[in-house]
Design a protein around this motif. Structure first.
Motif, PDB file in Angstrom:
ATOM      1  N   ILE A 182       7.015  -8.826  -5.842  1.00  0.00           N
ATOM      2  CA  ILE A 182       6.568  -7.500  -6.247  1.00  0.00           C
ATOM      3  C   ILE A 182       5.877  -6.802  -5.089  1.00  0.00           C
ATOM      4  O   ILE A 182       6.117  -5.628  -4.816  1.00  0.00           O
ATOM      5  CB  ILE A 182       5.644  -7.573  -7.488  1.00  0.00           C
ATOM      6  CG1 ILE A 182       6.458  -7.997  -8.705  1.00  0.00           C
ATOM      7  CG2 ILE A 182       4.946  -6.242  -7.733  1.00  0.00           C
ATOM      8  CD1 ILE A 182       5.627  -8.351  -9.911  1.00  0.00           C
ATOM      9  N   SER A 183       5.039  -7.522  -4.349  1.00  0.00           N
ATOM     10  CA  SER A 183       4.348  -6.935  -3.205  1.00  0.00           C
ATOM     11  C   SER A 183       5.331  -6.511  -2.134  1.00  0.00           C
ATOM     12  O   SER A 183       5.204  -5.451  -1.530  1.00  0.00           O
ATOM     13  CB  SER A 183       3.334  -7.924  -2.616  1.00  0.00           C
ATOM     14  OG  SER A 183       2.327  -8.184  -3.553  1.00  0.00           O
ATOM     15  N   ALA A 240       6.665  -0.164   0.849  1.00  0.00           N
ATOM     16  CA  ALA A 240       6.904   1.138   1.455  1.00  0.00           C
ATOM     17  C   ALA A 240       6.548   2.292   0.522  1.00  0.00           C
ATOM     18  O   ALA A 240       6.631   3.437   0.910  1.00  0.00           O
ATOM     19  CB  ALA A 240       8.369   1.251   1.871  1.00  0.00           C
ATOM     20  N   GLN A 241       6.145   2.012  -0.699  1.00  0.00           N
ATOM     21  CA  GLN A 241       5.866   3.055  -1.668  1.00  0.00           C
ATOM     22  C   GLN A 241       4.400   3.013  -2.085  1.00  0.00           C
ATOM     23  O   GLN A 241       3.787   1.948  -2.124  1.00  0.00           O
ATOM     24  CB  GLN A 241       6.731   2.862  -2.908  1.00  0.00           C
ATOM     25  CG  GLN A 241       8.213   2.947  -2.625  1.00  0.00           C
ATOM     26  CD  GLN A 241       9.028   2.639  -3.871  1.00  0.00           C
ATOM     27  OE1 GLN A 241       8.525   2.051  -4.813  1.00  0.00           O
ATOM     28  NE2 GLN A 241      10.283   3.037  -3.863  1.00  0.00           N
ATOM     29  N   ALA A 242       3.860   4.168  -2.404  1.00  0.00           N
ATOM     30  CA  ALA A 242       2.512   4.225  -2.939  1.00  0.00           C
ATOM     31  C   ALA A 242       2.560   3.900  -4.421  1.00  0.00           C
ATOM     32  O   ALA A 242       3.552   4.151  -5.091  1.00  0.00           O
ATOM     33  CB  ALA A 242       1.931   5.611  -2.718  1.00  0.00           C
ATOM     34  N   GLY A 243       1.484   3.334  -4.938  1.00  0.00           N
ATOM     35  CA  GLY A 243       1.403   3.053  -6.354  1.00  0.00           C
ATOM     36  C   GLY A 243       0.798   1.705  -6.643  1.00  0.00           C
ATOM     37  O   GLY A 243       0.235   1.049  -5.771  1.00  0.00           O
ATOM     38  N   GLU A 251      -2.187   1.482  -4.069  1.00  0.00           N
ATOM     39  CA  GLU A 251      -2.201   1.900  -2.677  1.00  0.00           C
ATOM     40  C   GLU A 251      -1.691   3.327  -2.551  1.00  0.00           C
ATOM     41  O   GLU A 251      -0.829   3.760  -3.297  1.00  0.00           O
ATOM     42  CB  GLU A 251      -1.376   0.969  -1.805  1.00  0.00           C
ATOM     43  CG  GLU A 251       0.105   0.959  -2.083  1.00  0.00           C
ATOM     44  CD  GLU A 251       0.858  -0.046  -1.222  1.00  0.00           C
ATOM     45  OE1 GLU A 251       0.347  -0.464  -0.175  1.00  0.00           O
ATOM     46  OE2 GLU A 251       1.959  -0.403  -1.609  1.00  0.00           O
ATOM     47  N   GLY A 252      -2.256   4.017  -1.585  1.00  0.00           N
ATOM     48  CA  GLY A 252      -1.801   5.342  -1.215  1.00  0.00           C
ATOM     49  C   GLY A 252      -1.082   5.254   0.115  1.00  0.00           C
ATOM     50  O   GLY A 252      -0.686   4.173   0.556  1.00  0.00           O
ATOM     51  N   ALA A 253      -0.932   6.386   0.781  1.00  0.00           N
ATOM     52  CA  ALA A 253      -0.197   6.420   2.050  1.00  0.00           C
ATOM     53  C   ALA A 253      -0.860   5.556   3.120  1.00  0.00           C
ATOM     54  O   ALA A 253      -0.177   4.891   3.891  1.00  0.00           O
ATOM     55  CB  ALA A 253      -0.081   7.861   2.537  1.00  0.00           C
ATOM     56  N   ASN A 254      -2.189   5.546   3.184  1.00  0.00           N
ATOM     57  CA  ASN A 254      -2.864   4.757   4.215  1.00  0.00           C
ATOM     58  C   ASN A 254      -4.167   4.128   3.712  1.00  0.00           C
ATOM     59  O   ASN A 254      -5.110   3.946   4.461  1.00  0.00           O
ATOM     60  CB  ASN A 254      -3.123   5.622   5.458  1.00  0.00           C
ATOM     61  CG  ASN A 254      -3.923   6.865   5.130  1.00  0.00           C
ATOM     62  OD1 ASN A 254      -4.299   7.091   3.988  1.00  0.00           O
ATOM     63  ND2 ASN A 254      -4.180   7.677   6.124  1.00  0.00           N
TER      64      ASN A 254
END
Length: 114
Positions: free
Chosen positions: A11-12, A17-20, A48-51
C-alpha cells in the motif's frame, strides 16, 4: 503478522507518488556490536501532501529476553526544494511509555542527476 507487513509495504509503495492517506508498517532492530537488543515495529496510518506527511498509531516493542509492550507513537515531517538539485527535510517523532520519548531529524539531499 507477515501478511500485515507485506500489505502495508504494498500500500505504501503504490501510493508513494500520490497525496492522501496511507498505511506504513516499519520495523527497526537494534544491535550493540553483534548482540541483538530488540525491535520496534510501527503500525501507522497517515496522510501525506505534496511535501509533508503526518502519521500515528502503535509501536510494538520486542526487547531481547524481556516481555514486549505496545505504545502510541507518531511522526510528522516535510521537505522543501531549495533548487532542482537540493532539498532539505525534517521530521519530529514521539513514543509514549514510562518516560515519553521524542526525536528530531533534519537533513539535506543533493542530487547529481538533476
Amino acid at each position: 503478522m507477515k501478511s500485515l507487513i507485506i500489505a502495508g509495504l504494498l500500500i505504501s509503495a503504490a501510493g508513494a507518488a500520490q497525496a492522501g492517506p496511507y498505511v506504513n508498517v516499519e520495523t527497526n532492530s537494534g544491535f550493540a556490536g553483534s548482540d541483538y537488543t530488540g525491535s520496534a515495529t510501527d503500525v501507522h496510518v497517515g496522510y501525506e501532501g505534496a511535501n509533508w506527511y503526518a502519521q500515528g498509531g502503535t509501536t510494538l516493542l520486542a526487547p531481547d529476553d524481556a516481555d514486549g509492550d505496545i505504545e502510541l507513537s507518531g511522526k510528522a515531517g516535510g521537505s522543501y526544494g531549495v533548487s532542482d538539485a537540493l532539498s532539505v527535510y525534517g521530521e519530529v517523532s514521539f513514543i509514549t511509555g514510562d518516560t515519553n520519548g521524542y526525536g528530531t531529524k533534519v537533513g539535506a539531499k543533493y542530487s547529481f542527476w538533476s
